[in-house]
Design an enzyme around this catalytic site. Structure first.
Site, mmCIF file in Angstrom:
data_model
loop_
_atom_site.group_PDB
_atom_site.id
_atom_site.type_symbol
_atom_site.label_atom_id
_atom_site.label_comp_id
_atom_site.label_asym_id
_atom_site.label_seq_id
_atom_site.Cartn_x
_atom_site.Cartn_y
_atom_site.Cartn_z
ATOM 1 N N ASN A 15 -10.058 -4.166 3.867
ATOM 2 C CA ASN A 15 -8.489 -2.935 4.150
ATOM 3 C C ASN A 15 -8.189 -2.643 2.550
ATOM 4 O OD1 ASN A 15 -6.111 -0.791 3.731
ATOM 5 N ND2 ASN A 15 -6.525 -1.526 6.049
ATOM 6 N N ARG A 26 -0.314 6.691 -10.696
ATOM 7 C CA ARG A 26 -0.843 7.887 -11.716
ATOM 8 C C ARG A 26 -1.717 8.806 -10.998
ATOM 9 N NH1 ARG A 26 1.078 4.757 -16.673
ATOM 10 N NH2 ARG A 26 2.858 3.706 -15.366
ATOM 11 N N HIS A 51 -7.663 3.554 6.173
ATOM 12 C CA HIS A 51 -6.145 4.385 6.746
ATOM 13 C C HIS A 51 -5.559 5.337 6.051
ATOM 14 C CE1 HIS A 51 -2.872 3.844 10.154
ATOM 15 N NE2 HIS A 51 -3.140 4.594 10.153
ATOM 16 N N ARG A 53 -3.901 8.265 6.186
ATOM 17 C CA ARG A 53 -2.797 9.120 6.338
ATOM 18 C C ARG A 53 -2.554 9.970 6.358
ATOM 19 N NH1 ARG A 53 0.540 5.084 9.100
ATOM 20 N NH2 ARG A 53 0.188 3.112 8.979
ATOM 21 N N HIS A 58 -2.030 6.913 0.246
ATOM 22 C CA HIS A 58 -2.801 6.036 -0.351
ATOM 23 C C HIS A 58 -4.249 6.762 0.257
ATOM 24 C CE1 HIS A 58 -2.596 4.445 4.038
ATOM 25 N NE2 HIS A 58 -2.069 3.410 4.168
ATOM 26 N N GLU A 78 -9.325 3.571 9.946
ATOM 27 C CA GLU A 78 -8.810 3.487 10.726
ATOM 28 C C GLU A 78 -7.373 4.917 10.993
ATOM 29 O OE1 GLU A 78 -5.799 0.983 9.472
ATOM 30 O OE2 GLU A 78 -6.870 -0.830 10.182
ATOM 31 N N THR A 108 3.448 1.050 8.409
ATOM 32 C CA THR A 108 2.397 0.698 9.214
ATOM 33 C C THR A 108 2.370 0.492 10.560
ATOM 34 O OG1 THR A 108 1.434 -1.024 8.167
ATOM 35 C CG2 THR A 108 3.182 -1.847 8.435
ATOM 36 N N HIS A 198 -4.038 -7.211 11.131
ATOM 37 C CA HIS A 198 -2.595 -7.600 10.313
ATOM 38 C C HIS A 198 -1.694 -8.136 10.087
ATOM 39 C CE1 HIS A 198 0.202 -4.193 9.634
ATOM 40 N NE2 HIS A 198 -0.315 -3.906 10.149
ATOM 41 N N GLY A 221 -6.144 -6.122 4.596
ATOM 42 C CA GLY A 221 -5.494 -5.690 3.227
ATOM 43 C C GLY A 221 -4.837 -6.445 2.714
ATOM 44 N N HIS A 222 -3.791 -6.132 3.015
ATOM 45 C CA HIS A 222 -2.408 -6.625 1.961
ATOM 46 C C HIS A 222 -2.539 -7.578 1.719
ATOM 47 C CE1 HIS A 222 1.547 -6.725 0.353
ATOM 48 N NE2 HIS A 222 1.784 -7.649 0.261
#
Ligand code: PXP
Length: 247
Positions: A15, A26, A51, A53, A58, A78, A108, A198, A221-222
């Site tokens: 992700n 930036r 994802h 949004r 992002h 997603e 999230t 997740h 992802g994270h």
């Protein structure tokens, strides 16, 4: 034999939302989201997840169109299935659409669908998305009733929401995994494919996929992007793949 092993192996979909978060801090194109996606593929990832949004904090809508043209592994989009999302999937026809129930402003995803209450809506959406040739996955808590109703939507897969597993892993991993094993067993009986995602990381990933070998794909992802700060992206992807492949 090798073919069977390949089918049973859990795929890693990276992700890349966080890469876009850094870029958006930036006004320029650094880091380049497309380049990072292509590098993830080159380093062994079998899929790329985004994802997009509505607030574009992002991944931006344009990123999705650009990524679709470039990446050659499984592209997974997603999102909450509003008009905008459905149009994006219609236009780009990714390998997979993962439906999440979080409202547009959510920080999230933090819960799976109530497939019972939303059955009719989900059924229509799944039918529409499948008509574009896209595989559909529904984000779900490990709850047998939710799995049962997910089946009635016609979805190809469910993605098990693993945050509760991840947060209880260090307390009692056997207890933490229990509902996921039960939900996966039931989903398999119903012929629904299983993904998971997740808060998966280098510590909790192997126990998850060893306990539930039928998981087809994890999207991470994270933690992966955080690990990449220390180990570099190539090493990090290799480390995650080792967790998935060392059965
Ligand atoms: N699956 C879904 C449905 C998500 O919303 C997210 C977060 O964007 C993930 C997986 C990946 O979670 P994490 O960033 O904690 O690895």
């Amino acid at each position: 034999m090798l073919g069977i092993l390949h089918i049973l192996m859990t795929k890693l979909s990276v992700n890349i939302n966080k890469i876009a978060t850094i870029r958006n801090a930036r006004g320029n194109n650094n880091p380049d989201v497309i380049k990072v996606a292509l590098d993830c593929e080159r380093f062994g990832a079998q899929g790329i997840t985004v994802h997009p949004r509505p607030d574009e904090r992002h991944i931006r809508t344009q990123d999705v169109y650009d990524l679709k043209k470039k990446i050659c592994t499984e592209f997974n989009i997603e999102g909450y299935p509003n008009k905008r999302y459905l149009q994006l999937v219609k236009d780009t026809k990714p390998a997979q659409a993962t439906l999440v129930p979080d409202p547009p402003g959510a920080l999230t995803s933090n819960a799976g669908w109530d497939t019972k209450t939303n059955l009719l809506q989900l059924k229509d959406i799944v039918t529409e998305l499948k008509s574009y040739g896209t595989r559909v996955s529904i984000f779900l808590n490990p709850d047998l009733e939710m799995v049962e109703f997910a089946k009635l939507t016609g979805t190809d897969r469910i993605e098990l929401y693993t945050e509760p597993y991840a947060s209880n892993y260090h307390l009692d991993k056997f207890k933490a995994i229990e509902p996921y094993i039960l939900a996966s067993k039931y989903a398999t009986e119903l012929n629904i494919g299983i993904n998971a995602g997740h808060d998966l990381d280098l510590q909790n990933l192997k126990f998850l996929t060893d306990s539930i070998p039928q998981i087809k794909e994890v999207s991470i992802g994270h933690a992966l992007i955080c690990d990449a700060l220390y180990f570099g992206l190539e090493n990090t992807i290799q480390l995650y793949l080792q967790k998935l492949n060392s059965k």
